[in-house]
Design a protein around this motif. Structure first.
Motif, PDB file in Angstrom:
ATOM      1  N   ALA A   1      14.392  11.589   9.451  1.00  0.00           N
ATOM      2  CA  ALA A   1      14.767  11.297   8.062  1.00  0.00           C
ATOM      3  C   ALA A   1      14.415  12.450   7.128  1.00  0.00           C
ATOM      4  CB  ALA A   1      14.080  10.016   7.603  1.00  0.00           C
ATOM      5  N   GLY A   2      14.115  13.599   7.697  1.00  0.00           N
ATOM      6  CA  GLY A   2      13.820  14.776   6.885  1.00  0.00           C
ATOM      7  C   GLY A   2      12.455  14.771   6.236  1.00  0.00           C
ATOM      8  N   GLU A   3      11.491  14.010   6.786  1.00  0.00           N
ATOM      9  CA  GLU A   3      10.151  13.970   6.213  1.00  0.00           C
ATOM     10  C   GLU A   3       9.428  15.294   6.416  1.00  0.00           C
ATOM     11  OE1 GLU A   3      11.373  11.572   8.018  1.00  0.00           O
ATOM     12  OE2 GLU A   3      11.014   9.621   7.087  1.00  0.00           O
ATOM     13  N   THR A   4       8.536  15.607   5.486  1.00  0.00           N
ATOM     14  CA  THR A   4       7.711  16.796   5.604  1.00  0.00           C
ATOM     15  C   THR A   4       6.521  16.495   6.508  1.00  0.00           C
ATOM     16  OG1 THR A   4       6.345  16.219   3.700  1.00  0.00           O
ATOM     17  CG2 THR A   4       8.361  17.484   3.277  1.00  0.00           C
ATOM     18  N   ALA A   5       5.770  17.548   6.851  1.00  0.00           N
ATOM     19  CA  ALA A   5       4.583  17.371   7.685  1.00  0.00           C
ATOM     20  C   ALA A   5       3.563  16.475   6.999  1.00  0.00           C
ATOM     21  CB  ALA A   5       3.969  18.733   8.011  1.00  0.00           C
ATOM     22  N   SER A   6       3.455  16.604   5.676  1.00  0.00           N
ATOM     23  CA  SER A   6       2.518  15.773   4.935  1.00  0.00           C
ATOM     24  C   SER A   6       2.916  14.303   5.002  1.00  0.00           C
ATOM     25  CB  SER A   6       2.456  16.227   3.472  1.00  0.00           C
ATOM     26  OG  SER A   6       1.631  15.363   2.710  1.00  0.00           O
ATOM     27  N   GLU A   7       4.203  14.036   4.846  1.00  0.00           N
ATOM     28  CA  GLU A   7       4.680  12.654   4.919  1.00  0.00           C
ATOM     29  C   GLU A   7       4.481  12.081   6.316  1.00  0.00           C
ATOM     30  OE1 GLU A   7       8.285  12.392   1.675  1.00  0.00           O
ATOM     31  OE2 GLU A   7       8.616  13.551   3.498  1.00  0.00           O
ATOM     32  N   ALA A   8       4.737  12.893   7.337  1.00  0.00           N
ATOM     33  CA  ALA A   8       4.528  12.441   8.709  1.00  0.00           C
ATOM     34  C   ALA A   8       3.059  12.122   8.943  1.00  0.00           C
ATOM     35  CB  ALA A   8       5.004  13.508   9.693  1.00  0.00           C
ATOM     36  N   GLY A   9       2.174  12.922   8.346  1.00  0.00           N
ATOM     37  CA  GLY A   9       0.742  12.709   8.514  1.00  0.00           C
ATOM     38  C   GLY A   9       0.279  11.380   7.962  1.00  0.00           C
ATOM     39  N   TRP A  10       0.686  11.049   6.729  1.00  0.00           N
ATOM     40  CA  TRP A  10       0.205   9.786   6.163  1.00  0.00           C
ATOM     41  C   TRP A  10       0.886   8.588   6.802  1.00  0.00           C
ATOM     42  CZ3 TRP A  10       3.318   6.241   3.901  1.00  0.00           C
ATOM     43  CH2 TRP A  10       4.472   6.640   3.211  1.00  0.00           C
ATOM     44  N   ARG A  11       2.129   8.762   7.252  1.00  0.00           N
ATOM     45  CA  ARG A  11       2.781   7.653   7.947  1.00  0.00           C
ATOM     46  C   ARG A  11       2.090   7.370   9.287  1.00  0.00           C
ATOM     47  NH1 ARG A  11       7.663   5.817   6.018  1.00  0.00           N
ATOM     48  NH2 ARG A  11       8.646   7.087   4.386  1.00  0.00           N
ATOM     49  N   ALA A  12       1.684   8.440   9.981  1.00  0.00           N
ATOM     50  CA  ALA A  12       0.971   8.259  11.248  1.00  0.00           C
ATOM     51  C   ALA A  12      -0.389   7.614  11.025  1.00  0.00           C
ATOM     52  CB  ALA A  12       0.817   9.599  11.955  1.00  0.00           C
ATOM     53  N   SER A  13      -1.082   8.010   9.968  1.00  0.00           N
ATOM     54  CA  SER A  13      -2.373   7.392   9.655  1.00  0.00           C
ATOM     55  C   SER A  13      -2.200   5.915   9.322  1.00  0.00           C
ATOM     56  CB  SER A  13      -3.046   8.118   8.488  1.00  0.00           C
ATOM     57  OG  SER A  13      -3.665   9.314   8.904  1.00  0.00           O
ATOM     58  N   MET A  14      -1.160   5.607   8.558  1.00  0.00           N
ATOM     59  CA  MET A  14      -0.895   4.212   8.228  1.00  0.00           C
ATOM     60  C   MET A  14      -0.598   3.408   9.488  1.00  0.00           C
ATOM     61  SD  MET A  14       1.889   2.542   5.586  1.00  0.00           S
ATOM     62  CE  MET A  14       3.302   3.120   6.527  1.00  0.00           C
ATOM     63  N   ALA A  15       0.203   3.985  10.381  1.00  0.00           N
ATOM     64  CA  ALA A  15       0.541   3.287  11.623  1.00  0.00           C
ATOM     65  C   ALA A  15      -0.699   3.056  12.475  1.00  0.00           C
ATOM     66  CB  ALA A  15       1.585   4.085  12.402  1.00  0.00           C
ATOM     67  N   LYS A  16      -1.553   4.073  12.569  1.00  0.00           N
ATOM     68  CA  LYS A  16      -2.775   3.917  13.365  1.00  0.00           C
ATOM     69  C   LYS A  16      -3.658   2.802  12.804  1.00  0.00           C
ATOM     70  CE  LYS A  16      -6.076   5.034  16.319  1.00  0.00           C
ATOM     71  NZ  LYS A  16      -7.253   4.300  15.856  1.00  0.00           N
ATOM     72  N   ALA A  17      -3.810   2.766  11.488  1.00  0.00           N
ATOM     73  CA  ALA A  17      -4.644   1.737  10.868  1.00  0.00           C
ATOM     74  C   ALA A  17      -4.028   0.344  11.042  1.00  0.00           C
ATOM     75  CB  ALA A  17      -4.845   2.048   9.388  1.00  0.00           C
ATOM     76  N   VAL A  18      -2.751   0.221  10.743  1.00  0.00           N
ATOM     77  CA  VAL A  18      -2.077  -1.080  10.806  1.00  0.00           C
ATOM     78  C   VAL A  18      -2.046  -1.611  12.241  1.00  0.00           C
ATOM     79  CG1 VAL A  18       0.155  -2.227  10.556  1.00  0.00           C
ATOM     80  CG2 VAL A  18      -0.680  -0.733   8.738  1.00  0.00           C
ATOM     81  N   CYS A  19      -1.665  -0.760  13.184  1.00  0.00           N
ATOM     82  CA  CYS A  19      -1.521  -1.203  14.571  1.00  0.00           C
ATOM     83  C   CYS A  19      -2.869  -1.502  15.206  1.00  0.00           C
ATOM     84  CB  CYS A  19      -0.762  -0.154  15.381  1.00  0.00           C
ATOM     85  SG  CYS A  19       0.941   0.083  14.835  1.00  0.00           S
ATOM     86  N   SER A  20      -3.895  -0.733  14.844  1.00  0.00           N
ATOM     87  CA  SER A  20      -5.235  -1.009  15.367  1.00  0.00           C
ATOM     88  C   SER A  20      -5.720  -2.376  14.912  1.00  0.00           C
ATOM     89  CB  SER A  20      -6.219   0.070  14.901  1.00  0.00           C
ATOM     90  OG  SER A  20      -5.918   1.328  15.483  1.00  0.00           O
ATOM     91  N   GLU A  21      -5.527  -2.668  13.636  1.00  0.00           N
ATOM     92  CA  GLU A  21      -5.978  -3.962  13.107  1.00  0.00           C
ATOM     93  C   GLU A  21      -5.141  -5.104  13.667  1.00  0.00           C
ATOM     94  OE1 GLU A  21      -5.839  -3.410   8.896  1.00  0.00           O
ATOM     95  OE2 GLU A  21      -7.698  -2.243   8.834  1.00  0.00           O
ATOM     96  N   ALA A  22      -3.847  -4.882  13.839  1.00  0.00           N
ATOM     97  CA  ALA A  22      -2.988  -5.938  14.376  1.00  0.00           C
ATOM     98  C   ALA A  22      -3.381  -6.285  15.810  1.00  0.00           C
ATOM     99  CB  ALA A  22      -1.524  -5.497  14.323  1.00  0.00           C
ATOM    100  N   LEU A  23      -3.598  -5.270  16.647  1.00  0.00           N
ATOM    101  CA  LEU A  23      -3.968  -5.529  18.036  1.00  0.00           C
ATOM    102  C   LEU A  23      -5.356  -6.154  18.130  1.00  0.00           C
ATOM    103  CD1 LEU A  23      -3.473  -5.391  21.044  1.00  0.00           C
ATOM    104  CD2 LEU A  23      -4.161  -2.975  21.011  1.00  0.00           C
TER     105      LEU A  23
ATOM    106  N   ASP B   1      -8.601   5.676   4.356  1.00  0.00           N
ATOM    107  CA  ASP B   1      -9.116   6.646   3.367  1.00  0.00           C
ATOM    108  C   ASP B   1      -8.185   7.842   3.245  1.00  0.00           C
ATOM    109  OD1 ASP B   1     -11.295   5.073   2.840  1.00  0.00           O
ATOM    110  OD2 ASP B   1     -12.667   6.165   4.161  1.00  0.00           O
ATOM    111  N   ARG B   2      -7.650   8.310   4.364  1.00  0.00           N
ATOM    112  CA  ARG B   2      -6.705   9.444   4.316  1.00  0.00           C
ATOM    113  C   ARG B   2      -5.455   9.043   3.532  1.00  0.00           C
ATOM    114  NH1 ARG B   2      -5.500  12.287   9.945  1.00  0.00           N
ATOM    115  NH2 ARG B   2      -4.376  13.625   8.526  1.00  0.00           N
ATOM    116  N   LEU B   3      -4.999   7.836   3.780  1.00  0.00           N
ATOM    117  CA  LEU B   3      -3.806   7.356   3.084  1.00  0.00           C
ATOM    118  C   LEU B   3      -4.085   7.219   1.589  1.00  0.00           C
ATOM    119  CD1 LEU B   3      -0.904   6.374   3.559  1.00  0.00           C
ATOM    120  CD2 LEU B   3      -1.814   4.076   3.865  1.00  0.00           C
TER     121      LEU B   3
END
Length: 379
Positions: free
Chosen positions: A304-326, A370-372
């Protein structure tokens, strides 16, 4: 880089699931998890996945015999491996270590020899990038590299190196001339001590690696080393999130199947409101996690044309959300299953162990929130 169509992704998922169903049933997961001699890795399954399905070749470029499919394909594989709790070094070797090696200047003979060995599953690799296997940042690099004649030597120790006990090659990040640098190390070389750690989840083997004037080959990286590490840690977080979604999906299936068949007071326990609420909460968490993981994979692939910064916070969000969900799903599954869920003979504790281990890999949910927050603060 070529992408996969929806049909191709489905076919890839079916191939990985079929291999896991045949070669790593729950009894096999238990055997690997509780048998120290196997080092936490099912070598037979890994060779099948690499030689027959080609999972190790997904991220490799075509010039090396790979498929160059990118992050979404890695996520498809990870999802199925997570469902089965497959004890294979996919995240450590195929995603993180391979990604770092692919950032080395093309034509480097040591790197290409290593990558060719990883392609068919005959060899695996691990990456030591922080002092404790946690959140990546420059301050987390504690290894020191210094020149020794025409080569380099490394001193220091790192803990919680994923797949460190079974790796044939180790990619190491160490400080050289006050900057992080990338090195390739033979774990059997003199001056290197690898000690298997006692872990909660035996299918996630980890090691403490101590370097004492250990010889290392410095790798020439295209661009800043810090950017390469950040990019591949981001990819690893997104793929790990997809694996967590697969495990969460399977936990929900186990819980609902039990709720439909276990009877109490003359009717299935799934008809009781308390159990319905738990299952509903698990489903909501699962769908939230699925969306977060997909967004992270799309971001790191640049779809979707995201920048490295956008990819970084999306990955952090995914790690936090998925860790808590599991984590929440694994706990709810034990509660729904009642007494049987607390026994070693049941599968519930296997998923709880994986949930608690993945929760702290490459940074805890709190650290990633915190990163997010730090990214969102200027907004």
């Amino acid at each position: 880089m070529t992408g996969l169509s929806a049909d191709e992704r489905q076919e890839l998922a079916q191939s990985v699931r079929a291999a896991c169903d045949r070669f790593v049933p729950e009894e096999q997961v238990r055997a690997v998890a509780y048998c120290d001699q196997r080092g936490g890795v099912d070598v037979g399954l890994w060779k099948v996945l690499c030689s027959q399905v080609g999972v190790a070749a997904i991220a490799l470029p075509e010039r090396l015999g790979g498929a160059s499919y990118g992050a979404p394909a890695l996520g498809v594989v990870a999802h199925q491996l997570g469902r089965a709790l497959a004890p294979v070094p996919f995240v450590a070797s195929t995603v993180l270590a391979t990604g770092l090696l692919l950032g080395v200047r093309e034509g480097d003979p040591d790197t290409e020899k290593c990558l060719s060995g990883l392609l068919d599953g005959q060899r695996t690799a691990a990456a030591a990038i922080t002092d404790d296997g946690g959140l990546w940042h420059h301050g987390a690099v504690t290894l020191a590299a210094s020149r020794r004649g025409a080569g380099w030597s490394i001193n220091g120790a790192v803990r919680h190196v994923l797949n460190g006990t079974a790796a044939d090659d180790v990619v190491v990040v160490a400080m050289a001339d006050n900057e992080p640098a990338l090195f390739l190390v033979d774990p059997t070389a003199e001056g290197i001590t690898i000690e298997a750690e006692r872990v909660l989840d035996g299918t996630r083997p980890m090691a403490t690696i101590t370097f004492s004037e250990a010889s290392a080959t410095r790798l020439t990286v295209e661009g800043p080393v810090g950017d390469l590490i950040e990019r591949n840690v981001t990819l690893t977080l997104a793929v790990l999130a997809a694996e967590q979604v697969g495990a969460c999906e399977r936990v929900l299936e186990i819980a609902t199947d039990y709720a439909r068949t276990r009877e109490q007071f003359g009717r299935p326990i799934g008809t009781f409101q308390a159990i319905k609420h738990k299952c509903a909460d698990m489903l909501v968490d699962l769908e939230w996690a699925r969306s977060a993981a997909q967004a992270a994979l799309q971001a790191v692939s640049g779809e979707a044309g995201e920048t490295a910064s956008e990819a970084g916070w999306r990955a952090s969000m995914a790690k936090a959300v998925c860790s808590e969900a599991l984590r929440n799903a694994a706990h709810a599954n034990i509660q729904i299953r009642g007494g049987i869920g607390f026994t070693w003979e049941d599968s519930a504790h296997l998923y709880l162990r994986r949930a608690r281990t993945d929760e702290v890999l490459f940074g805890t949910p709190g650290q990633h929130w915190d990163r997010l927050a730090a990214v969102a603060a200027p907004l």
